[in-house]
Design a protein around this motif. Structure first.
Motif, PDB file in Angstrom:
ATOM      1  N   THR A   1       6.375   3.997  -1.315  1.00 50.43           N
ATOM      2  CA  THR A   1       6.176   4.739  -0.061  1.00 50.43           C
ATOM      3  C   THR A   1       4.777   4.607   0.524  1.00 50.43           C
ATOM      4  N   GLY A   2       3.824   4.130  -0.284  1.00 51.36           N
ATOM      5  CA  GLY A   2       2.440   4.084   0.171  1.00 51.36           C
ATOM      6  C   GLY A   2       1.705   5.393  -0.065  1.00 51.36           C
ATOM      7  N   ASP A   3       2.371   6.375  -0.678  1.00 48.10           N
ATOM      8  CA  ASP A   3       1.788   7.698  -0.876  1.00 48.10           C
ATOM      9  C   ASP A   3       2.083   8.158  -2.309  1.00 48.10           C
ATOM     10  N   SER A   4       1.055   8.199  -3.136  1.00 49.17           N
ATOM     11  CA  SER A   4       1.242   8.546  -4.554  1.00 49.17           C
ATOM     12  C   SER A   4       1.644   9.994  -4.770  1.00 49.17           C
ATOM     13  N   SER A   5       1.523  10.839  -3.761  1.00 47.15           N
ATOM     14  CA  SER A   5       1.897  12.248  -3.926  1.00 47.15           C
ATOM     15  C   SER A   5       3.394  12.493  -3.720  1.00 47.15           C
ATOM     16  N   ARG A   6       4.131  11.485  -3.297  1.00 49.32           N
ATOM     17  CA  ARG A   6       5.555  11.669  -2.975  1.00 49.32           C
ATOM     18  C   ARG A   6       6.461  11.468  -4.197  1.00 49.32           C
TER      19      ARG A   6
ATOM     20  N   GLU B   1      -5.480   7.126 -12.751  1.00 51.33           N
ATOM     21  CA  GLU B   1      -6.331   7.520 -11.618  1.00 51.33           C
ATOM     22  C   GLU B   1      -7.132   6.341 -11.079  1.00 51.33           C
ATOM     23  N   ASP B   2      -7.607   5.468 -11.974  1.00 50.42           N
ATOM     24  CA  ASP B   2      -8.334   4.271 -11.525  1.00 50.42           C
ATOM     25  C   ASP B   2      -7.433   3.364 -10.698  1.00 50.42           C
ATOM     26  N   TRP B   3      -6.183   3.205 -11.129  1.00 52.86           N
ATOM     27  CA  TRP B   3      -5.233   2.378 -10.377  1.00 52.86           C
ATOM     28  C   TRP B   3      -4.964   2.989  -9.005  1.00 52.86           C
ATOM     29  N   LEU B   4      -4.746   4.295  -8.962  1.00 53.43           N
ATOM     30  CA  LEU B   4      -4.472   4.952  -7.683  1.00 53.43           C
ATOM     31  C   LEU B   4      -5.679   4.870  -6.756  1.00 53.43           C
TER      32      LEU B   4
ATOM     33  N   LEU C   1      -7.883   2.461  -6.780  1.00 52.93           N
ATOM     34  CA  LEU C   1      -7.930   1.060  -6.355  1.00 52.93           C
ATOM     35  C   LEU C   1      -6.988   0.804  -5.189  1.00 52.93           C
ATOM     36  N   PHE C   2      -5.798   1.398  -5.242  1.00 48.86           N
ATOM     37  CA  PHE C   2      -4.781   1.158  -4.216  1.00 48.86           C
ATOM     38  C   PHE C   2      -4.883   2.099  -3.024  1.00 48.86           C
ATOM     39  N   ASP C   3      -5.788   3.088  -3.084  1.00 52.41           N
ATOM     40  CA  ASP C   3      -5.927   4.039  -1.988  1.00 52.41           C
ATOM     41  C   ASP C   3      -6.200   3.305  -0.683  1.00 52.41           C
ATOM     42  N   GLY C   4      -5.425   3.629   0.344  1.00 51.09           N
ATOM     43  CA  GLY C   4      -5.599   2.984   1.643  1.00 51.09           C
ATOM     44  C   GLY C   4      -4.825   1.684   1.793  1.00 51.09           C
ATOM     45  N   MET C   5      -4.108   1.288   0.746  1.00 53.57           N
ATOM     46  CA  MET C   5      -3.270   0.087   0.827  1.00 53.57           C
ATOM     47  C   MET C   5      -1.811   0.492   0.720  1.00 53.57           C
ATOM     48  N   GLU C   6      -0.933  -0.366   1.187  1.00 55.99           N
ATOM     49  CA  GLU C   6       0.491  -0.105   1.118  1.00 55.99           C
ATOM     50  C   GLU C   6       1.224  -1.411   0.897  1.00 55.99           C
ATOM     51  N   MET C   7       2.198  -1.398   0.002  1.00 51.91           N
ATOM     52  CA  MET C   7       3.039  -2.574  -0.191  1.00 51.91           C
ATOM     53  C   MET C   7       3.906  -2.725   1.056  1.00 51.91           C
ATOM     54  N   VAL C   8       4.020  -3.930   1.566  1.00 57.42           N
ATOM     55  CA  VAL C   8       4.821  -4.197   2.757  1.00 57.42           C
ATOM     56  C   VAL C   8       5.970  -5.097   2.340  1.00 57.42           C
TER      57      VAL C   8
ATOM     58  N   THR D   1      -3.857  -3.389   4.053  1.00 47.37           N
ATOM     59  CA  THR D   1      -4.939  -2.406   3.950  1.00 47.37           C
ATOM     60  C   THR D   1      -5.029  -1.651   5.265  1.00 47.37           C
ATOM     61  N   HIS D   2      -5.473  -0.429   5.165  1.00 46.97           N
ATOM     62  CA  HIS D   2      -5.599   0.415   6.345  1.00 46.97           C
ATOM     63  C   HIS D   2      -7.045   0.849   6.481  1.00 46.97           C
ATOM     64  N   ASP D   3      -7.577   0.780   7.678  1.00 44.91           N
ATOM     65  CA  ASP D   3      -8.919   1.270   7.963  1.00 44.91           C
ATOM     66  C   ASP D   3      -8.766   2.657   8.567  1.00 44.91           C
ATOM     67  N   TRP D   4      -9.031   3.672   7.764  1.00 42.10           N
ATOM     68  CA  TRP D   4      -8.823   5.048   8.214  1.00 42.10           C
ATOM     69  C   TRP D   4     -10.064   5.639   8.858  1.00 42.10           C
TER      70      TRP D   4
END
Length: 185
Positions: free
Chosen positions: A39-44, A158-161, A163-170, A181-184
């Motif tokens: 989903t691109g969101d680790s909290s889901r 936590e290190d993996w999350l 690392l992937f923060d701001g990225m999403e598998m497409v 990658t997303h520029d927030w």
């Protein structure tokens, strides 16, 4: 959808059908990481409950990979060798493509029989045909040590999350999936 509608929309029943069930046994059993990959969101993580069932495969062995946080699974000739994990029933081929890309080229998809487990971890007697990611990388990279999910979650998740923060598998479309990658800012 009838064939005329499929032709007009450019889709087919085959392209929208749910993918084969997938057995996962390593880092993707960490629900926040699986949620991020899908989903691109680790909290889901609550979104995953309807997709996963405890499961096990026999005649496989899970081993740690040298200098890596993730495991490998290889075939075994011994019936008593088994690997626990989740059977995932994904909704879309896009989700499956995301996971295939996440796993990378050192794993190959193979069909296998998956034994479903109760929530208490006991065999239900029910089996499902599904896919598994088998290690096809350098065998010299494998240790004789088992890989432990609890240790990964405690020490590295936590290190993996991060690392992937701001990225999403497409995984959509007809081309190759990638990490966006997303520029927030």
């Amino acid at each position: 959808m009838d064939q005329a509608a499929e032709k007009k929309s450019g889709t087919s029943s085959a392209s929208v059908a749910a993918p084969r069930p997938l057995f996962v046994y390593g880092t993707l059993r960490a629900k926040p990481l699986l949620a991020w990959a899908l989903t691109g969101d680790s909290s889901r993580v609550d979104d995953l409950d309807r997709m996963i069932r405890p499961a096990q495969v026999t005649k496989y062995t899970r081993l740690a990979v040298k200098h890596s946080d993730y495991p490998a699974v290889i075939r075994s000739s011994r019936e008593e060798d088994c690997v626990d994990g989740y059977l995932l029933q994904l909704d879309t081929r896009s989700q499956r493509k995301k996971l295939d890309d996440f796993e990378g080229e050192t794993y190959a998809v193979e069909s296998t029989t998956v034994n479903l487990l109760s929530s208490g971890g006991h065999p239900t007697g029910e089996t499902v045909e599904g896919d598994i990611y088998l290690w096809v990388g350098d065998k010299d990279m494998l240790t004789t040590e088992p890989w432990e999910l609890g240790k990964f979650i405690e020490e590295r998740l936590e290190d993996w999350l991060d690392l992937f923060d701001g990225m999403e598998m497409v995984g959509e479309g007809h081309g190759t999936s990638r990490v966006a990658t997303h520029d927030w800012a």
